[in-house]
Write a protein that holds these residues in place. Structure first.
Motif, PDB file in Angstrom:
ATOM      1  N   UNK A 114       8.970 -77.520 -21.655  1.00 55.20           N
ATOM      2  CA  UNK A 114       9.213 -78.862 -22.176  1.00 55.20           C
ATOM      3  C   UNK A 114       7.931 -79.335 -22.868  1.00 55.20           C
TER       4      UNK A 114
ATOM      5  N   UNK B  80      23.483 -93.161 -12.776  1.00 54.29           N
ATOM      6  CA  UNK B  80      24.411 -93.777 -11.831  1.00 54.29           C
ATOM      7  C   UNK B  80      24.467 -93.029 -10.500  1.00 54.29           C
ATOM      8  N   UNK B  81      24.973 -93.724  -9.509  1.00 55.45           N
ATOM      9  CA  UNK B  81      24.999 -93.187  -8.151  1.00 55.45           C
ATOM     10  C   UNK B  81      26.011 -92.061  -8.037  1.00 55.45           C
TER      11      UNK B  81
ATOM     12  N   UNK C  58      27.596 -88.874  -5.357  1.00 53.98           N
ATOM     13  CA  UNK C  58      28.054 -88.905  -3.964  1.00 53.98           C
ATOM     14  C   UNK C  58      27.020 -88.410  -2.982  1.00 53.98           C
TER      15      UNK C  58
ATOM     16  N   UNK D 298      18.339 -81.386 -21.654  1.00 54.53           N
ATOM     17  CA  UNK D 298      18.776 -80.934 -20.338  1.00 54.53           C
ATOM     18  C   UNK D 298      18.526 -79.451 -20.215  1.00 54.53           C
TER      19      UNK D 298
ATOM     20  N   UNK E  63      32.138 -93.608 -11.168  1.00 56.32           N
ATOM     21  CA  UNK E  63      31.808 -93.421  -9.752  1.00 56.32           C
ATOM     22  C   UNK E  63      32.429 -94.568  -8.958  1.00 56.32           C
TER      23      UNK E  63
ATOM     24  N   UNK F 212      30.560 -92.269 -15.621  1.00 54.05           N
ATOM     25  CA  UNK F 212      29.890 -90.997 -15.352  1.00 54.05           C
ATOM     26  C   UNK F 212      30.089 -90.034 -16.509  1.00 54.05           C
TER      27      UNK F 212
ATOM     28  N   UNK G 267      27.464 -83.364 -18.081  1.00 61.63           N
ATOM     29  CA  UNK G 267      28.295 -83.297 -16.886  1.00 61.63           C
ATOM     30  C   UNK G 267      28.993 -81.951 -16.722  1.00 61.63           C
TER      31      UNK G 267
ATOM     32  N   UNK H  25      33.411 -79.511 -12.026  1.00 59.87           N
ATOM     33  CA  UNK H  25      34.269 -78.820 -11.062  1.00 59.87           C
ATOM     34  C   UNK H  25      33.947 -79.327  -9.662  1.00 59.87           C
ATOM     35  N   UNK H  26      32.645 -79.443  -9.422  1.00 63.03           N
ATOM     36  CA  UNK H  26      32.143 -79.941  -8.147  1.00 63.03           C
ATOM     37  C   UNK H  26      32.668 -81.347  -7.858  1.00 63.03           C
ATOM     38  N   UNK H  27      32.628 -82.175  -8.878  1.00 61.87           N
ATOM     39  CA  UNK H  27      33.040 -83.584  -8.764  1.00 61.87           C
ATOM     40  C   UNK H  27      34.530 -83.687  -8.428  1.00 61.87           C
TER      41      UNK H  27
ATOM     42  N   UNK I  66      28.564 -77.844  -1.086  1.00 63.08           N
ATOM     43  CA  UNK I  66      29.270 -77.205  -2.198  1.00 63.08           C
ATOM     44  C   UNK I  66      28.470 -75.984  -2.630  1.00 63.08           C
TER      45      UNK I  66
ATOM     46  N   UNK J 223      33.909 -76.317  -1.620  1.00 60.77           N
ATOM     47  CA  UNK J 223      33.392 -77.352  -0.722  1.00 60.77           C
ATOM     48  C   UNK J 223      33.772 -76.972   0.695  1.00 60.77           C
TER      49      UNK J 223
END
Lengths: 405, 974, 87
Positions: free
Chosen positions: A153, A398-399, A401, B615, B685, B691, B712, B717-719, C58, C66
């Protein structure tokens, strides 16, 4: 001799009652005790510490201070905090070793520069010195920086914040203990809280491994362990307790004159007054209370630092450690009191920002506890922001899980 | 050069083969096999460095690298541990922390002012008046620090990394470790054996005393090494120091390359089924006045110097020891020609009678219950004062060497690190494991065993237990070995002496930080009377050698201070790395890992393409030096352009419950998704914050294809699985992101270009806006095409199997040549979408931004409570909530001057910030998007903008409706 | 600290291959009659047990499933008394 080897804080047996009990002998707890005594004449105070003072985050952070936060709610608090260090040094007659070296945050993309401009503009609007610098200026500030396009980077610029720097973290703890003790505050090391009794919605006493203490006021300043203390009164908190790691190299003659940090590399570094390069890493993203280091981060830090500052490949890491960070989803603390339970106050959820803000928060928290009214500057940090879906904006993302990753 | 004892069979050097090197600019010669320290010592160098605070002369004390005495600068690299670094041809070596020369240091006078520098003195000085602190601070900085690193220094070597797996990992290839390794390997297990020294053998390696009958210890060590070599399933890593040891049997180490290795150093991370610790012992330093003088060294240092390197440590050596190894060394060194006038032993009893007889035979005076209490001499040792333990009688003896040790202390670092529960054992004086973590075993001298046969038996036992951990059945054998071990001599009583009688000011507990016993008492009396506090306040054990020197003595001093040695000896915390390790070594290969699209090389060939990290990806931001990307934008608006959007997330979800899963995560009504068309929707979310956004189409019965934003793609897939984890639904999800490349062909001429490549009817009637079609290009390339309008023009997003992406790109550029097609980059796309008022997640959104705040509330289908849509409840709650930040479009008052991204919106406080602002050449205006507090979000509101370094000036803008460009959306429907 | 996690499909792997998904707190509660406080409690509040907790993981750099494990937060060791099951 210039000074005597007299005890910096006295030891006493635990009394059966105090005007206030502070749980946690770290920076926040000791600062609150100190200011309660200094500003509000409350000296009948017990600070309960399970291990020894400064055992937790206060003695494990990398001691960086700054006031270039993202939100307008945070800026004034941190800015005042920064000005407090010289004053406290004088008041406590204890050299806190404030090294006002300035902080350089590196940007590695156009987007990061935009985000930094917002921080710089916000700081400047609040009268705090901070400026955007280009890659060449970064190199002038930190000559060992590689600003070529060799790093993964490449450096595109940065944000330089002259008022920041580092402090000797242990000294702050010891100095505040000295100052609090001198005013009559009792500091009890090895005192573990086992329960908090609430009667008719009011705090009445604290159970410890050394007996019951009657008190109308309790402050939860237990840092990484604050959710466990909170659970004693049945209040659940939006906290993930994560281990965060830091490490130092063997000491060198001065070579790095500012705190350097990089979000893209998840890495920050500064040279301590002793000459060690101290560097910190991201958190292991699962809750635990181990404070153990992992093989991953010391390697990751080496990879990052040697890309950013290639000459550092020739120094050796000599010590790594971990501490607990009580992370909230919006990276802002939970400061509240007299809500749900009269006389129960909390000062937790500071994550890894608790050091910079500790002393000044203690000052306002003392006012809160002495009067029962929350000072305006602390109001945004209420726990209820979570049920109102109105989180603070200290981080942009954003939050999710789970905790950060 | 000192003559070597060339006849010794224990030698690990070849005195016949010289190795030239440079020290302080002068040429010297060592020999093959030398460490830097032994080579310097052979050349008469006795002062290796000057100490941190007092600039006291420091010499060779240990050969194991426990302290900073022998840290030197080698070839420009500071803090090289001379004791453990092999000498190499032509090395350029310099001493550290020296002002003047090592023998005549100009700062040596500081040593006389130690009383001005008690424990933690700096906390009490320098801050009054505060104005002077910065001055003192800079002085302190310059005095502190050891080696000097130059900004131009580069580690040029080859740094490797290795991640081996093993059934059993044995740490330490001494007799116990080797036996453990052999025992496990004999049961068919794969064993990794780690040894810090260049050779195996441990404490047997250099000793000539009898192992058994005619066999000496070193011969036994050689025999054991032979057995290791013959056992194919043991992989021995020599020169490999353990640095970390973690629960779950993860061991990290680094290996120094030898001449034949292709690497200089290599990071090794071992995953094992079971771990055996056989790290043995180091010595506990003896604390007495001036115990740091050059000429004073530890027993094993002196002994190995002679036996391994063929160098006598001096001419006349007094011994002050607390352990039988000291007696053995005295006998052996005396036989090798060292004059030994006296051996003082801190113990009153418990000595090996045989060794005492041997001393007697050689007329070496043995003093029981005596100890060195003071070293004489300035730069170098000239004599020793011995005294009785009670301090009542003393004797001065002149000598040039003092071999001093309080006894042994276990090298228990790895045990501490792996979270073994350690406790002080009064009998042995060791910290011994009280409870070991599962699959971790300790053996040998680490457990205070001193009997040779018992050491080996305990190693064997540990090896068998480790084998059992790995599933080998051998109950009887373990019991038999345990019994056998039980019949052998057990742990030896240790010397518990804390320090010599007297209270001198210069008895060093920690060499690296110049911390004396007195400093520790000072700390204690100020309240720092717990090990960790005393350590932090006095800094004992915080120097380059960490706890190596004070590790055991500090807890004992603290216990002594509290007056009860028995119950209060608590260890200080051991932290990794156990051996200081170069960042270069940790960094290892430093691979550059970046995701690249199938078009990366094609794009890189284009002149002017500027890549940026985005990213995980590397993408083109500009196709020319013009960072406004004006010509790229113009080609899209007026003709046609094409952009590589292969990084977009691309997914297939199918199965009976696929629709339910989509309903859960997308805010829109997914039941309305149909064939031949895409639906634009968003994921939120639980706080209702955006998101992700993307389009979904149905490909068949219970079979959907959808896209996500680049950021994302890795989490989608995880989400989806996370938010359906309690439901037991039957669906499958496939991440096709890397399987498909994608191009966005955009501009009024886009259709004309595409028509040249396919016979698919592309007319807007047949393939309308938000349509989805699958067709072939040139009968070969299968295409999934979506008509979208992110950049606000007629456009086709073409998804194509990755391997065809380049072919498609070339075809499109060729077909577009008549229309003057131009590739465009991320910045052009950024401006184009800004003109359309489209948001980029992360750019126009933050942690507090709900769908409503973005004006995208219409995407939310509120009447689907059964679906339990993620974010639905928060969207209901926040729909009309006051005090939120809203996204607004604005036009600058000065059309030629856009705001800069990140400018803040202010009145007398900060009220928001500019997300993106650009000069739109299309509109000839400066426009932007900002997140502002809701009171400022009304159309027509005047915004004052503050940028960095603006002082009292402000820029002004006015809130306007979006889109800025083509508000009716005619162009995307062309 | 090192963390190893037993994926029900791939077996015991380095913890960094996995993504932590939070304490087990059951499915999203029914909205009917739910207070804001109860809702916020479900969404944001955590127990942070000091000891063994049931939690979701996961297998990101693996099979992508999961599953729940029981882990002791005091030493980061997985409790392997019962077999983990993938959903």
């Amino acid at each position: 001799m210039f000074f005597k080897y007299k005890r910096m804080w006295e030891t006493f047996p635990i009394r059966s009652s105090y005007d206030a009990v502070i749980i946690g002998g770290g920076l926040h707890g000791l600062a609150t005790a100190y200011f309660l005594a200094r500003d509000h004449g409350m000296t009948d105070i017990a600070v309960l510490e399970r291990k020894y003072i400064g055992f937790g985050g206060s003695g494990r952070n990398t001691a960086i201070v700054r006031a270039n936060q993202r939100t307008k709610e945070n800026l004034p608090l941190y800015a005042e905090g920064l000005k407090l260090w010289p004053r406290l040094t004088d008041e406590l007659d204890f050299n806190l070793m404030f090294f006002n070296c300035g902080n350089l945050n590196l940007a590695h993309s156009e987007a990061a520069l935009g985000a930094m401009r917002m921080l710089v503009a916000s700081a400047q609007f609040n009268g705090i010195k901070s400026e955007l610098v280009d890659a060449k200026q970064c190199k002038e500030l930190v000559p060992i920086l590689d600003i070529s396009d060799r790093p993964t980077y490449p450096v595109m610029g940065g944000m330089y914040h002259p008022p920041g720097g580092t402090i000797r973290h242990d000294a702050v703890v010891w100095g505040l203990a000295k100052g609090a003790s001198a005013q009559g505050v009792h500091i009890h090391q090895g005192a573990e809280v086992e329960g908090i009794t609430v009667t008719n919605g009011r705090v009445t006493s604290v159970e410890t491994n050394q007996g019951t203490i009657h008190t109308p006021r309790v402050l939860n300043a237990a840092g990484g362990y604050s959710t466990l203390v909170s659970a004693m009164v049945g209040i659940r908190l939006p906290i993930h307790v994560l281990t965060i790691q830091a490490m130092v190299t063997q000491p060198l003659k001065p070579i790095l004159h500012h705190v350097v940090s990089s979000g893209a590399y998840h890495c920050y570094a500064n040279q301590t007054l002793k000459g060690e390069i101290a560097t910190g890493a991201h958190m292991d993203p699962w809750p635990n209370y181990t404070t153990q280091t992992s093989a991953k981060y010391i390697k990751h830090q080496a990879e990052s630092l040697t890309e950013l500052m290639p000459c550092l490949a020739g120094v050796k890491f000599m010590r790594a450690w971990g501490g607990l960070a009580d992370m909230t989803p919006d990276m802002a603390p939970l400061i509240d009191g007299n809500d749900h339970i009269e006389g129960y106050y909390m000062d937790c959820g500071w994550g890894y920002f608790g050091f910079k803000s500790g002393a000044v928060t203690g000052k306002y928290l003392a006012a809160f506890m002495a009067t029962g009214n929350c000072p305006d500057i602390l109001k945004p940090f209420t726990l209820r922001r979570y049920e109102n879906h109105n989180l603070m904006g200290e981080i942009a993302s954003p939050v999710n899980y789970g905790p950060w990753d | 050069m000192q003559e070597r004892l060339a006849h010794l069979k224990t030698l690990r050097v070849d005195p016949e083969i010289p190795v030239p090197f440079i020290y302080r600019g002068k040429k010297y010669r060592g020999v093959t096999g030398d460490s830097i320290a032994s080579a310097l010592f052979a050349n008469g160098i006795r002062i290796f460095s000057r100490s941190l605070k007092y600039h006291r002369p420091r010499g060779l004390y240990s050969l194991n690298g426990e302290c900073g005495n022998c840290l030197m600068e080698v070839d420009g690299i500071p803090n090289v541990q001379a004791e453990t670094t092999p000498l190499k041809f032509g090395m350029n070596i310099r001493p550290q922390n020296v002002v003047g020369t090592p023998d005549h240091d100009l700062m040596a006078f500081v040593d006389r002012f130690d009383q001005l520098m008690p424990s933690g003195f700096y906390y009490h000085y320098f801050h009054r008046p505060y104005k002077l602190w910065p001055f003192f601070q800079n002085r302190l900085r310059n005095v502190a620090g050891l080696g000097r690193l130059r900004p131009t220094t580069r580690m040029t070597g080859n740094y490797d990394e290795l991640y081996p797996n093993a059934d059993v990992c044995v740490i330490g290839a001494g007799p116990a470790g080797i036996q453990a390794a052999l025992a496990a390997a004999a049961r068919g297990l794969r064993v990794i054996l780690l040894e810090a020294r260049p050779w195996a053998g441990g404490c047997f390696d250099y000793r000539s005393s009898a192992y058994d009958g005619n066999v000496s210890l070193f011969e036994r060590a050689q025999e054991l090494s032979r057995q290791v070599k013959q056992m194919g399933s043991i992989r021995l890593f020599r020169n490999t120091a353990v640095i970390g040891c973690y629960a779950n049997m993860l061991v990290t180490a680094f290996q120094k390359g030898s001449e034949s290795d292709p690497f200089d150093e290599r990071y090794v991370e071992i995953k094992a089924g079971s771990v055996v610790m056989a790290t043995g012992c180091i010595e506990r330093p003896l604390i007495f006045d001036h115990n740091d003088r050059p000429g004073i060294m530890q027993v094993n240092c002196a002994h190995r110097l002679a036996r391994t390197y063929g160098l006598l440590p001096g001419t006349s050596a007094v011994f002050s020891i607390g352990d039988d190894l000291g007696l053995e060394a005295a006998v052996d060194l005396s036989d090798l020609g060292l004059h030994v006038p006296v051996v003082a032993d801190a113990r009153f009893d418990g000595q090996d009678e045989f060794l005492l007889q041997e001393l007697d035979k050689r007329n070496i005076l043995f003093r029981r219950g005596w100890i060195a209490s003071k070293a004489n001499g300035n730069r170098q040792l000239e004599g020793v004062r011995l005294c009785t333990i009670d301090g009542m009688r003393f004797q001065d003896i002149s000598c040039d060497t003092l071999i001093a040790s309080a006894g042994l202390t276990p090298a228990a670092g790895p045990l501490f690190l792996c979270q073994a529960k350690m406790a002080y054992d009064v009998f042995t004086g060791f910290f011994l494991p009280e409870k070991l973590p599962s699959n971790v075993h300790a053996s040998g001298r680490l457990l205070a065993l001193t009997d040779h046969v018992a050491i080996e038996a305990s190693g064997r036992l540990a090896g068998l237990k480790a084998a059992k951990d790995c599933g080998v059945l051998l109950e009887g054998e373990i019991d038999r070995t345990a019994e056998e071990l039980g019949d052998l001599p057990g742990p030896a009583r240790g010397c518990k002496l804390v320090q010599a009688p007297g209270r001198g000011r210069k008895r060093f507990v920690c060499f690296d930080e110049d911390v004396t016993a007195k400093n520790i008492y000072q700390a204690c009396s100020m309240g720092f009377d717990q090990v960790e506090l005393a350590k932090r306040f006095s800094t004992a054990g915080l120097g380059p050698g960490q706890g190596g020197i004070p590790g055991h003595n500090l807890p004992m001093l603290l216990a002594q201070y509290h007056g009860d040695e028995r119950h209060d000896v608590l260890p200080s915390t051991v932290r990794p790395p156990l051996t200081p390790t170069y960042l270069a070594t940790y960094a290892g290969k430093r691979r550059r890992m970046i995701k690249q699209t199938p078009l990366r090389d094609t794009l890189a060939e284009r002149r002017g393409a500027v890549f940026r990290r985005a990213g995980a990806w590397e993408r083109v931001r500009y196709f020319s030096e013009d960072t406004t990307s004006r010509s790229e934008i113009e080609s899209v608006r007026n003709r046609v352009g094409v952009i590589d959007v292969s990084t977009l997330g691309k997914f297939r979800i199918f199965g009976p419950d696929a629709l339910k899963a989509l309903e859960r995560v997308y805010v829109g009504d997914m039941a309305s998704v149909c064939r031949g068309r895409v639906k634009y929707s968003a994921m939120c979310n639980h706080d209702g914050c955006l998101m992700d956004d993307g389009v979904i189409t149905r490909k068949g019965e219970n079979d959907y294809y959808f896209t996500t934003s680049t950021g994302r793609a890795a989490a989608t897939a995880e989400w989806i699985r996370y938010h359906t984890r309690h439901d037991g639904w039957d669906f499958s999800i496939v991440n096709l992101t890397d399987a498909f490349g994608a191009l966005n062909l955009a501009g009024p001429d886009a259709r004309k270009v595409l028509e040249k490549l396919t016979d698919q009817d592309l007319s807007t009637e047949s393939f309308p806006f938000i349509g989805y079609r699958e067709f072939m290009i040139h009968d070969a390339i299968p295409i999934r095409a979506i008509r979208l309008g992110f950049v606000g023009e007629l456009s086709y997003e073409l998804h194509v199997p990755s391997s065809y992406t380049r072919a498609l790109w070339d075809l499109i550029l060729a077909a577009g040549r008549p229309f003057d097609i131009q590739p465009f980059g991320l910045e052009a796309q950024n401006v184009l979408r800004l003109e359309k008022g489209h948001v980029i997640i992360g750019q126009e959104t933050e942690i507090r931004t709900t769908l409503h705040d973005l004006g995208l509330g219409f995407l939310w289908r509120r009447n689907k409570p059964g679906a339990k849509k993620i974010g639905s409840r928060a969207l209901k709650f926040t729909e009309h909530q006051a005090g939120r930040m809203k996204l607004v479009g604005f036009k600058m008052a000065d059309a030629a001057r856009p705001a800069r991204d990140g400018a803040v919106v202010v009145d007398d406080n900060i009220r928001g910030y500019v997300c993106t602002s650009r000069y739109s050449n299309t509109l000839k205006e400066s426009i932007g998007l900002a997140l502002v507090e809701s009171e400022l979000a009304e159309i027509g509101t005047r915004l004052a903008l503050f940028e960095d370094n603006m002082g009292d000036r402000r820029l002004y803008a006015r809130v306007v409706p979006t889109p800025f460009y083509d508000p009716e959306g005619k162009r995307v429907r062309m | 600290m090192s963390l190893f996690i037993t994926c029900p499909i791939c077996g015991k792997r380095n913890g960094y291959e996995f993504r932590f998904g939070g304490e087990e707190r059951g499915p999203v509660p029914e909205e009917e009659g739910l207070t804001h406080e109860a809702w916020s409690d479900y969404i944001h509040m955590r127990a942070n047990v000091g000891g063994i907790q049931e939690e979701w993981w996961y297998h990101r750099d693996g099979c992508g499933s999961w599953f729940k494990i029981r882990r002791n937060t005091l030493n980061n060791l997985e409790e392997t008394d019962k077999r983990n099951k993938a959903i």
